[in-house]
Design an enzyme around this catalytic site. Structure first.
Site, PDB file in Angstrom:
ATOM      1  N   SER B 122       0.837  -1.202   0.000  1.00 39.94           N
ATOM      2  CA  SER B 122       0.000   0.000   0.000  1.00 39.94           C
ATOM      3  C   SER B 122       0.869   1.248   0.000  1.00 39.94           C
ATOM      4  O   SER B 122       1.997   1.231   0.524  1.00 39.94           O
ATOM      5  CB  SER B 122      -0.870  -0.016   1.260  1.00 39.94           C
ATOM      6  OG  SER B 122      -1.424   1.259   1.508  1.00 39.94           O
ATOM      7  N   TYR B 146      -0.991  -0.272   9.928  1.00 36.15           N
ATOM      8  CA  TYR B 146      -1.239  -0.925   8.637  1.00 36.15           C
ATOM      9  C   TYR B 146      -0.053  -0.733   7.706  1.00 36.15           C
ATOM     10  O   TYR B 146       0.476  -1.701   7.130  1.00 36.15           O
ATOM     11  CB  TYR B 146      -2.507  -0.321   8.037  1.00 36.15           C
ATOM     12  CG  TYR B 146      -2.883  -0.818   6.665  1.00 36.15           C
ATOM     13  CD1 TYR B 146      -3.544  -2.024   6.497  1.00 36.15           C
ATOM     14  CD2 TYR B 146      -2.601  -0.065   5.527  1.00 36.15           C
ATOM     15  CE1 TYR B 146      -3.906  -2.476   5.243  1.00 36.15           C
ATOM     16  CE2 TYR B 146      -2.963  -0.499   4.270  1.00 36.15           C
ATOM     17  CZ  TYR B 146      -3.618  -1.708   4.121  1.00 36.15           C
ATOM     18  OH  TYR B 146      -3.966  -2.149   2.875  1.00 36.15           O
ATOM     19  N   LYS B 150       2.609  -3.631   6.287  1.00 37.50           N
ATOM     20  CA  LYS B 150       2.862  -3.824   4.849  1.00 37.50           C
ATOM     21  C   LYS B 150       4.343  -3.633   4.528  1.00 37.50           C
ATOM     22  O   LYS B 150       4.920  -4.394   3.746  1.00 37.50           O
ATOM     23  CB  LYS B 150       2.013  -2.845   4.035  1.00 37.50           C
ATOM     24  CG  LYS B 150       0.510  -3.127   4.078  1.00 37.50           C
ATOM     25  CD  LYS B 150       0.153  -4.445   3.410  1.00 37.50           C
ATOM     26  CE  LYS B 150      -1.351  -4.615   3.230  1.00 37.50           C
ATOM     27  NZ  LYS B 150      -1.691  -5.952   2.675  1.00 37.50           N
TER      28      LYS B 150
END
Lengths: 330, 330
Positions: B122, B146, B150
């Site tokens: 992302s 998050y 990633k």
């Protein structure tokens, strides 16, 4: 002040333990407990309150047991070196990644707990192509599993610090030189041995060209970095809790010239050039020099030059005594 | 050609499944098996050989069972979104980090096995301070758990690819727009809803200023990225297996202008401005635009503009039919 040191049986762990015992305080408070842990039980110095524990941190139960005691400051040094992490994939990930994850995870599961965590990362988080002088905003692009595992740990520690579960910092240690004792599995071993062995009157092998440039700090400087990191106001770091550190920027030729100034030509005559393409290839991908502006502004200090690094070794490891000098080098 | 898709019940997973079934081949070979896995059992399309499995990938046994079948290509999409990973620390690390680690670890334990792994990373691996246009060598400095999870996955996939255990690639997807269906827990949801709801004749709330700039790709483009990544010669990527992808660089004002061109002023009149400082604060730390030179050179393609993104939504989700137009917007 309760302190936990992981990897406490290693070279830096033992020197850090001695330094803490000699100081008696950290963050202005008396050290009332020292928990030393490693895969083999470390030695707790006489008269020091605490415990020496043999444990495998990649086992979450072991990490949980250590963290349940809620140490105020954690020095997380436990790791296997680059050569071993490359030779044994699963052991490298178990110790260097899962060891760090288990420790971090245990910390997040304690309520109302936010310890200082000082993590030894490495300049191995950077890999070629690299600029000659690496700035603080250089992307981490490791070329080894060891560097990968350290870079992953850095990310998790920055995130958990941002979220208030710990007050963490990752220190990208320069290559430690002069590493005392026997060579280990690190490909960087020759940087130390070409100084250490001649200072002890013994031959050493140099596998790379004299023009090879690298970034160094003494074991004494490394312990200084760790203690400074334990006492610093880390809010100054912002979101990025990983720091490249000051060091000495020197070529192999600079190392040899410093050795000659201190121990004479009889010492440098003990260095035997035996080019090794495998080692030269590994070393070619490594950082040469840094501009660690953030760490300097935060007060981290390394030696000014290679001469000072050599003198620190003579003082700390050889009792101020150089074998080679007595043999008439001057 | 046996394909495994994790997160197959999600929006991109379902569209990827449909695209693979429609093609019937990948890498020039017929698709003979399709294993779909998610935390709830996905739906295997009729007449397709394969299996739909409910499993929690953060459980190593579940990952091992999936990898024992030795799929040739793995699309690893399973994740919880940024809002949920921030709200539930342990769930975020379990799904987004340990899910990826378990899958990677299972792959390294199979002998003589080197699958293609396509991992959806992302643009959240980047956080402020950022340049207006982010180059390919921008350091990853996530400001969310998050993004951290990633970025850690990217590092491990690059390392295991370098070591020959997989042939992996991490795709830093732009924000997907127009995301069909109901809003999810992502803070980026309004970027889709200010287009999706008016196109369906419904009101939408805009919580940020019209000048807010961001980086977008349609679900159709995202599936295109995944399929392209599955067929590309990845040796071209060198050591760094993580790629920022092409996208549409647009402000909220650009989105609204494109909506007005396509669906008229009655559509844009349905957007209600309700400033929300929390969302505006989160969004302020996000990337605005990229110069994804590496991905472009490798043939990754996004839409040319926001109008094309809106038309793709009308074709793929609304059967070419705009409710608002029929209500006399023109």
């Amino acid at each position: 002040m309760h302190i936990l040191i992981t990897g406490a049986a290693g070279m830096i762990g033992r020197k850090l333990t001695d330094a803490l015992v000699a100081r008696g305080t950290l963050q202005g408070q008396p050290i009332t407990g020292l928990t030393l842990v490693d895969i083999v039980a470390p030695v707790l110095p006489d008269g020091v309150p605490g415990a020496a524990i043999a444990a495998d941190l990649s086992d979450p139960a072991a990490a949980n047991a250590l963290i349940e005691a809620r140490p105020d400051v954690i020095f997380h040094l436990a790791a296997i070196v680059s050569g071993e992490a490359e030779a044994d994939l699963h052991k490298g990930y178990a110790v260097n990644l899962h060891g760090t994850i288990s420790l971090c995870d245990a910390i997040t599961r304690e309520e109302d707990y936010c310890p200082r965590l000082v993590f030894t990362s490495s300049i191995a988080v950077f890999g070629a192509p690299l600029p000659e002088v690496i700035p603080d905003d250089q992307p981490t692009l490791p070329l080894t599993s060891y560097g990968t595992q350290k870079a992953m740990g850095e990310l998790m520690i920055s995130d958990l610090s941002r979220r208030g579960f710990m007050d963490g910092i990752s220190l990208r240690l320069p290559t430690i030189c002069i590493r005392p004792g026997k060579p280990n599995a690190a490909a960087s071993g020759f940087y130390s041995s070409i100084l250490r062995e001649p200072l002890a009157g013994q031959e050493a092998v140099l596998p790379v060209p004299d023009t090879t440039r690298h970034w160094f700090a003494s074991p004494r400087a490394a312990v200084g970095f760790l203690l400074h990191a334990a006492e610093l106001d880390l809010a100054q770091l912002g979101q990025d809790r990983a720091l490249s550190l000051p060091g000495v920027n020197a070529t192999v030729a600079d190392e040899i010239a410093a050795l000659e100034r201190i121990a004479g030509p009889a010492a440098t005559a003990l260095i035997r050039r035996e080019p090794d393409e495998t080692i030269a290839g590994i070393v070619a991908g490594w950082p040469e020099a840094f501009d660690p502006a953030r760490a300097r502004a935060l007060g981290f200090k390394a030696e000014p030059d290679m001469d000072t690094i050599i003198r620190a070794h003579i003082e700390d490891e050889l009792g101020g005594h150089i074998t080679i000098k007595e043999r008439g080098a001057d």
